[in-house]
Design a protein around this motif. Sequence first.
Motif, short mmCIF file in Angstrom:
data_model
loop_
_atom_site.label_atom_id
_atom_site.label_comp_id
_atom_site.label_asym_id
_atom_site.label_seq_id
_atom_site.Cartn_x
_atom_site.Cartn_y
_atom_site.Cartn_z
N GLU A 136 1.03 -1.13 -0.20
CA GLU A 136 0.01 0.34 -0.05
C GLU A 136 0.59 0.94 -0.14
N GLU A 137 2.31 0.99 0.86
CA GLU A 137 2.75 2.24 1.05
C GLU A 137 3.66 2.74 -0.73
N GLU A 138 3.95 1.80 -1.21
CA GLU A 138 4.71 1.43 -2.76
C GLU A 138 3.48 2.97 -3.94
N GLN A 139 2.17 1.43 -3.44
CA GLN A 139 0.77 2.38 -4.93
C GLN A 139 1.15 3.43 -4.16
N ALA A 140 0.85 3.93 -2.82
CA ALA A 140 0.73 5.38 -2.83
C ALA A 140 2.10 6.19 -2.72
N LEU A 141 3.12 5.47 -2.37
CA LEU A 141 4.96 6.61 -3.69
C LEU A 141 4.71 6.69 -4.83
N GLN A 142 3.74 6.10 -6.03
CA GLN A 142 3.91 6.19 -7.33
C GLN A 142 2.54 6.89 -7.46
N ARG A 143 1.85 6.46 -6.75
CA ARG A 143 0.75 7.60 -7.21
C ARG A 143 1.28 9.00 -6.32
N MET A 144 2.23 8.72 -5.19
CA MET A 144 2.30 10.82 -5.55
C MET A 144 3.64 11.10 -6.80
N GLN A 145 4.70 10.22 -6.68
CA GLN A 145 5.25 10.37 -7.96
C GLN A 145 4.22 11.15 -9.33
N GLU A 146 3.75 10.18 -9.58
CA GLU A 146 2.47 10.72 -10.50
C GLU A 146 1.93 12.27 -10.15
N GLU A 147 2.13 12.49 -9.49
CA GLU A 147 1.24 13.84 -8.97
C GLU A 147 2.45 14.90 -9.54
N MET A 148 4.16 14.46 -8.54
CA MET A 148 4.46 15.64 -8.85
C MET A 148 4.88 14.91 -10.78
N ARG A 149 4.93 13.98 -11.45
CA ARG A 149 5.96 14.46 -12.57
C ARG A 149 4.78 15.38 -13.67
N LEU A 150 3.22 14.84 -13.12
CA LEU A 150 2.21 15.66 -13.83
C LEU A 150 2.97 17.55 -13.77
N ALA A 151 3.03 17.51 -12.39
CA ALA A 151 2.95 19.31 -11.39
C ALA A 151 4.17 19.69 -12.69
N PHE A 152 5.20 19.26 -12.17
CA PHE A 152 6.28 19.77 -13.12
C PHE A 152 5.76 19.37 -14.73
N GLU A 153 5.18 19.00 -15.26
CA GLU A 153 4.86 18.60 -17.09
C GLU A 153 4.62 20.39 -17.12
N LEU A 154 3.04 20.49 -15.59
CA LEU A 154 2.13 21.25 -16.32
C LEU A 154 3.23 22.54 -15.96
N GLN A 155 4.14 22.95 -14.61
CA GLN A 155 4.84 23.85 -14.31
C GLN A 155 5.42 24.77 -15.60
N VAL A 156 7.44 23.34 -16.09
CA VAL A 156 7.44 23.92 -17.50
C VAL A 156 6.83 24.49 -18.71
N ASN A 157 5.08 23.40 -18.44
CA ASN A 157 4.07 24.49 -20.27
C ASN A 157 4.31 25.31 -20.13
N LEU A 158 3.37 25.88 -19.28
CA LEU A 158 3.09 26.92 -18.86
C LEU A 158 4.39 28.36 -19.15
N LEU A 159 5.53 28.24 -18.37
CA LEU A 159 6.72 28.91 -19.26
C LEU A 159 6.88 29.60 -20.14
N PRO A 160 7.00 30.38 -20.81
CA PRO A 160 7.36 30.76 -21.93
C PRO A 160 8.95 30.29 -22.17
N LYS A 161 8.68 29.80 -23.65
CA LYS A 161 9.75 29.15 -24.55
C LYS A 161 10.97 30.35 -24.79
N LEU A 162 10.17 31.68 -25.39
CA LEU A 162 11.49 32.04 -26.24
C LEU A 162 11.06 33.56 -25.76
N PRO A 163 12.02 34.03 -25.45
CA PRO A 163 11.51 35.52 -24.99
C PRO A 163 11.22 36.77 -25.74
N PRO A 164 11.30 38.18 -25.64
CA PRO A 164 10.23 38.85 -26.28
C PRO A 164 11.18 38.81 -27.13
N LYS A 165 11.59 39.19 -28.04
CA LYS A 165 12.26 39.82 -29.10
C LYS A 165 12.13 41.57 -29.64
#
Length: 299
Positions: free
Chosen positions: A48-77
């Motif tokens: 059960e602890e391993e399953q909870a850890l896997q769920r937390m890791q998946e949540e962290m992965r999704l949070a990381f992707e969300l955070q990265v995708n929201l940041l601008p890819k290029l600065p203004p020229k």
Amino acid sequence: LLSKGRIIGMVALFNKKTGDSFTDDDQRLLSIIGAQAAQVIENSRLFEEEQALQRMQEEMRLAFELQVNLLPKLPPKIAGYDIAGRSRPARQVGGDYFDFIEVHEGHVAFCLGDATGKGMPAAMLMANLQATIRGQAKVSGSVSDCLRRANTMLYHSTSAEKFATLFFGCLDTSAHRFCFANAGHCPPILMDAVGAARRLTRSGMVLGCLEDSAYPDDAVSLQPGDVLTLFSDGVTEAMNAADEEFGERRLEVVIRENRQLPAEALIETMFRSVCEHSGGRAQADDMTAVVIKRGAGQT
């Protein structure tokens, strides 16, 4: 029932069917059964602890992707300017955020903030903050009005313990005038061509805490050779083994000694200096920075 010397349960037996007393053999059999049962229970708990850890890791992965995708890819020229922004997340995804927003022709907004919390809740709050600021930047008449409106919206859309710091500024690219307002964020460092530094210290309350907060604005003129550095507290509060913070003074020295570098290289040098100061200590918080450089030969 024992697991690693810790009592995790009990087996109780009553009324032997034959009416006789329990024997030593009965006790040995029960001990074997108890040991096996304890192992099964412990394995189930670990699963059960391993399953909870896997769920937390998946949540962290999704949070990381969300955070990265929201940041601008290029600065203004912008003619005559060198601009860069970067965020380096810690092991746990936090709520650092920066953005470049073209408000209207000849005016570009810059913001850098830090949403409270970690993981998916912080990433969601950051997404809320970004959407709010982007919407208000288009309709608000001033930087202070933008923060005031954003604060009211954040106050009504988040719980009491959720808040964010944010520095918000708008550059008039033709007049080279930078208007700004600050909601409790780290004061940016403005350094001129000869290395003299000043901090843009005027500030107001963090966003989302009080419904009716005012955000006084201010303005500076960006001269040829000026370097404006926005940063999060993950940069200045990084600790070494002796629990000494990197601090704003060290950051100022790094900017002064490397102000001739391109904006992207300057941010990389800042982050590397923080890591060298921390030694082998793990990064505890996100590090985020935006550098706005006006070309030394521009008029």
